[in-house]
Design a protein around this motif. Structure first.
Motif, PDB file in Angstrom:
ATOM      1  N   GLY A 190      -6.051  -5.280  -0.778  1.00  0.00           N
ATOM      2  CA  GLY A 190      -6.808  -5.929  -0.054  1.00  0.00           C
ATOM      3  C   GLY A 190      -6.064  -7.214   0.750  1.00  0.00           C
ATOM      4  N   VAL A 199     -11.092  -4.195  -5.801  1.00  0.00           N
ATOM      5  CA  VAL A 199      -9.789  -4.623  -5.160  1.00  0.00           C
ATOM      6  C   VAL A 199      -8.541  -4.721  -6.256  1.00  0.00           C
ATOM      7  CG1 VAL A 199      -8.206  -5.898  -3.808  1.00  0.00           C
ATOM      8  CG2 VAL A 199     -10.263  -5.190  -2.840  1.00  0.00           C
ATOM      9  N   SER A 257      -2.554 -12.263   0.230  1.00  0.00           N
ATOM     10  CA  SER A 257      -3.204 -13.377   1.219  1.00  0.00           C
ATOM     11  C   SER A 257      -2.424 -14.520   1.503  1.00  0.00           C
ATOM     12  CB  SER A 257      -4.575 -13.965  -0.118  1.00  0.00           C
ATOM     13  OG  SER A 257      -4.022 -14.846  -0.758  1.00  0.00           O
ATOM     14  N   ILE A 277     -13.941  -9.045   1.433  1.00  0.00           N
ATOM     15  CA  ILE A 277     -12.714  -8.819   0.940  1.00  0.00           C
ATOM     16  C   ILE A 277     -13.022  -9.634  -0.740  1.00  0.00           C
ATOM     17  CG2 ILE A 277     -10.392  -9.011   0.713  1.00  0.00           C
ATOM     18  CD1 ILE A 277     -10.674  -7.006   2.585  1.00  0.00           C
ATOM     19  N   LEU A 335      -4.764  -8.391  -4.197  1.00  0.00           N
ATOM     20  CA  LEU A 335      -5.476  -9.004  -3.250  1.00  0.00           C
ATOM     21  C   LEU A 335      -4.096  -9.732  -2.536  1.00  0.00           C
ATOM     22  CD1 LEU A 335      -7.451  -9.832  -1.145  1.00  0.00           C
ATOM     23  CD2 LEU A 335      -7.554 -11.915  -2.654  1.00  0.00           C
ATOM     24  N   ARG A 352      -5.789  -0.064  -4.921  1.00  0.00           N
ATOM     25  CA  ARG A 352      -6.422  -0.572  -3.843  1.00  0.00           C
ATOM     26  C   ARG A 352      -6.180  -1.880  -3.514  1.00  0.00           C
ATOM     27  NH1 ARG A 352     -11.742   0.118  -7.339  1.00  0.00           N
ATOM     28  NH2 ARG A 352     -10.107  -0.796  -8.827  1.00  0.00           N
ATOM     29  N   GLU A 372     -15.550 -11.038   7.173  1.00  0.00           N
ATOM     30  CA  GLU A 372     -14.642  -9.940   6.639  1.00  0.00           C
ATOM     31  C   GLU A 372     -13.896 -10.666   5.309  1.00  0.00           C
ATOM     32  OE1 GLU A 372     -11.456  -8.182   9.380  1.00  0.00           O
ATOM     33  OE2 GLU A 372     -12.457  -9.825  10.541  1.00  0.00           O
ATOM     34  N   GLN A 427       0.694  -1.406  -0.036  1.00  0.00           N
ATOM     35  CA  GLN A 427       0.054  -0.007  -0.023  1.00  0.00           C
ATOM     36  C   GLN A 427       1.115   1.330   0.024  1.00  0.00           C
ATOM     37  OE1 GLN A 427      -3.828   0.206   0.311  1.00  0.00           O
ATOM     38  NE2 GLN A 427      -2.935   1.765  -1.177  1.00  0.00           N
ATOM     39  N   ALA A 446     -15.159  -8.094  -3.024  1.00  0.00           N
ATOM     40  CA  ALA A 446     -14.693  -6.796  -3.442  1.00  0.00           C
ATOM     41  C   ALA A 446     -13.745  -7.286  -4.550  1.00  0.00           C
ATOM     42  CB  ALA A 446     -14.096  -5.966  -2.397  1.00  0.00           C
ATOM     43  N   PHE A 447     -12.840  -8.268  -4.504  1.00  0.00           N
ATOM     44  CA  PHE A 447     -12.049  -8.530  -5.246  1.00  0.00           C
ATOM     45  C   PHE A 447     -12.910  -9.023  -6.444  1.00  0.00           C
ATOM     46  CE2 PHE A 447      -8.617 -11.587  -7.248  1.00  0.00           C
ATOM     47  CZ  PHE A 447      -7.705 -10.640  -7.225  1.00  0.00           C
TER      48      PHE A 447
END
Ligand code: ADP
Ligand code: MG
Length: 684
Positions: free
Chosen positions: A507, A530, A535, A521, A533, A505, A517, A498, A524-525
């Protein structure tokens, strides 16, 4: 004296209560167990070299005369060194024994012994450390091919070898493969094979013995699986109307590939046959298994049956729920979701609707297996990414249907080599989707070190600028102090990205987050809200976001090959060119080769074979997870030919005598039963 195979090991001299206990830790209780304690490897100690001419650096045997009384020194507490020189016609050899002061009393000046060990050279001086030895002419530890057994603390190699020898001498194993099988495949006799495995006189005979024992093991295993298969398919299946795939296809936003259509036709036929379907659909990541599963559901629901689809992770269950809702509700099919984190009220409602029969399809995690989940008329159970589940879980869900067993459809990506699939899914019919949807290209894969990080960052930005999305997978969730080398952790890495890309954006999703949550996410992806991502491997299986074109895997050396292939399968799902970047600074050449294997192919089968070869089948599923008996002798990575033969033989025998009812097949039935003894659930 001939002893019974079932005699306790304590009948042998030297095995008292204490040794008995140690042996039982290895699972050795009877003489028969001893016979089946197979060597891990063999050393060839047949050849005796002359000291000067023996090759250096590998284990060799020499015959030497003790030249002097050994001397023992105690350089510090807990350490003794015993030294002596021995000679033969060719020269002199210096021997050193660490912490074996007793050797001084055993080696007599002027007498000949065989010493086995590695010869090292320092200038003109040849030496050997901690050799195995025995007087010349004894021929127990030397002069032959010597088996090396897996051991446990408290039992010496010599002791164990002696006991096994005694067991071999005092017992005779009855032949238990049917004569016609033994003759047809040219297999050695059982008793001879066991004797030869423990005391081979040549490597040719050792191979023959091993082949016989591998065959035997795989024969009983596959016979058991065949019986299981027969039992699974017993009774009447939920009878579906024969429907046309073309009708189903109208619901889809694309046309089926040839492989998808063929598979679906097989399923439609199975479900309309009146028998119980037990089918595995194997297809590499991205081959479009979901559409096939949805088709099976569609047919079943149209015939009045309910369906359950079970996924291994919550993220995947939720995603399937959305996909299937979108696809099937326009056709009037009612879809529900049930996971561990569904709200109590939601759970209650879904359960009630299932019991009433007002819900047609429930998608969920193993929460579906919990008590209180009941179906009015369950017709089909689908498990996605089956290799994540054990055989028992698959059975448990079927059991929900009560007396009438539902059809079973198992979806699996191919990181299962064929040989292993034959065993693990030996009780299923198999359809293979060997084709990817049109327009797909291979994912270009690169292995990069830290020095290329800046370039890679540029690459991430470029993908996003072109309107695509990227995954960045890290091996850890957050910083941890117990790692010797710090691993990239998702939490910090997301923060760092970030900072590096303030305008993108970013995530973050990992397994320790709350389900809600995670879901937000992921959603949104999928919606494109996003760009990148970050992860952990929670996204490993199934997740389908076609707009993602870049998969970056940090500390890639931390993952297994098949896992990396699965992760890579998250991209390359749309029309756009996709990339996978494996980041690793490992210097380990073997690891680099492993990672390079991934760069050179997109073929899941090939990668799985390689993985099996490198890691062995134990690791593949977490040894016992699949619930099948352990193999003692067979190596599924190498024994493919024997596996096919043994399976063919077992199938043929069962065609002639489906329940092994003939008296001469009694032994086969008994052995098969015993093999599955530890897993009564899957064999009843
Ligand atoms: P997997 O076999 O890995 O489970 P999916 O079922 O998730 O694969 O399918 C991968 C992607 O390919 C999805 O986006 C799906 O919509 C798409 N897809 C599946 N079948 C076809 C097809 N016949 N033509 C075009 N796209 C397809
Ligand atoms: Mg899938």
């Amino acid at each position: 004296m001939l002893r019974s195979l079932q005699d306790k090991v304590t009948v042998l001299p030297g095995i008292g209560e204490k040794k008995e206990q140690l042996l039982s830790k290895l699972g050795i209780r009877t003489l028969e167990d001893l016979l089946h304690w197979f060597p891990r490897r063999y050393v060839d100690r047949r050849k005796v070299w002359q000291i000067r001419h023996a090759p250096e650096g590998e284990e060799v045997c020499v015959c030497g005369v003790v030249a002097q009384q050994p001397t023992t020194a105690y350089p510090r507490k807990g350490l003794s060194t015993t030294r002596l020189r021995v000679f033969d016609r060719s020269g002199l050899l210096y021997l050193t024994f660490f912490n074996q002061a007793y050797t001084a009393g055993r080696l007599k000046v002027g007498e000949s012994y065989i010493f086995c060990g590695k010869i090292e050279r320092m200038g003109q001086r040849l030496s050997m450390t901690n050799p195995v030895y025995e007087p010349e002419g004894v021929g127990e530890m030397t002069g032959r091919i010597v088996p090396v057994y897996p051991l446990t603390a408290g039992i010496s190699a010599r002791q164990l070898a002696e006991w096994i020898d005694m067991a071999v001498e005092s017992t005779a194993l009855p032949e238990d493969l049917p004569q016609e099988v033994r003759l047809a495949y040219g297999l050695a006799e059982r008793n001879w094979s066991i004797q030869t495995i423990h005391r081979p006189d040549s490597f040719e005979n050792l191979n023959r013995a091993r082949e016989r024992l591998v065959f035997e093991e795989l024969f009983y295993l596959t016979a058991g699986l065949e019986l299981l298969h027969a039992r699974r398919s017993e009774g009447q299946g939920f009878l579906c109307r024969p429907l046309l795939t073309e009708r189903y296809e109208k619901l889809l936003p694309f046309t089926l590939t040839g492989a998808q259509r063929r598979t679906l036709e097989e399923i439609f036929r199975d479900q309309a046959s009146g028998k119980i379907m037990n089918r595995l659909v194997q297809g590499d990541v991205g081959s479009g298994k979901t559409a096939v599963a949805a088709g099976a559901v569609w047919q079943c629901v149209h015939s009045g049956g309910q369906c359950a689809l079970m996924a291994p992770t919550e993220i995947l269950a939720v995603q399937h729920y959305h996909t299937l809702t979108e696809l099937l509700t326009p056709d009037g099919i009612r879809v529900g979701l049930l996971t561990g984190s569904s709200k109590a009220a939601e759970k209650r409602e879904v359960k009630q609707q299932l019991a009433e029969g007002t819900l047609d399809l429930v998608v969920g995690t193993h929460a579906l297996l919990s008590d209180g989940v009941e179906f009015a008329h369950l017709g089909l159970v689908v498990t996605d990414e089956q290799h994540r589940f054990g055989v028992e879980q698959r059975s448990a869900l079927s059991a929900k249907a009560g007396a009438r067993k539902p059809h079973v459809l198992v979806m699996s990506a191919t990181p299962i080599p064929r040989t292993l699939a034959l065993i693990i899914y030996g009780d299923l019919d198999v359809s293979v989707i060997g084709e990817r949807p049109p327009g797909r290209q291979d994912v270009d894969t690169f292995l990069v070190g830290e020095d290329k990080r800046q370039r890679m960052m540029g690459f991430i930005r470029k993908q996003v600028q072109e309107g695509h999305q990227a995954y960045v997978v890290c091996p850890a969730v957050e910083e941890s102090e117990d790692m010797p080398v710090p691993l990239k952790n998702a939490t910090d890495h997301a923060r760092a990205l970030q900072q590096a890309f303030p305008d993108l954006r970013i995530g973050l999703v990992h397994g320790r987050m709350k389900s809600k949550e995670k879901e937000q996410i992921m959603d949104a992806f999928l919606q494109g809200e996003v760009d990148v991502l970050v992860s952990t491997t929670v996204i490993e299986v199934g997740v389908d976001a076609p707009n993602a074109t870049l998969m970056v895997i940090e500390d890639a050396d931390r993952f297994g090959l098949s896992q990396l292939h699965q992760l890579r399968g998250r991209v390359g799902r749309g029309k756009a060119k996709s990339f996978c970047v494996l980041v690793s600074s490992t210097k380990n050449e073997e690891t680099r080769q492993r990672l390079k294997a991934l760069c050179s192919t997109n073929d899941g089968f090939k990668i799985a074979e390689k993985d099996l070869e490198l890691r062995g089948p134990g690791d593949f599923f977490g040894a016992r997870q699949h619930g099948l008996p352990q193999l003692q002798m067979a190596d599924l990575a190498c024994d493919t030919r024997i596996l096919y033969q043994a399976r063919e033989a077992a199938q043929q025998l069962l065609t002639e005598d489906p329940t092994l009812a003939k008296p001469e097949h009694r032994v086969v039935l008994d052995r098969t039963r015993r093999l599955f003894e530890e897993n009564p659930d899957i064999f009843n």
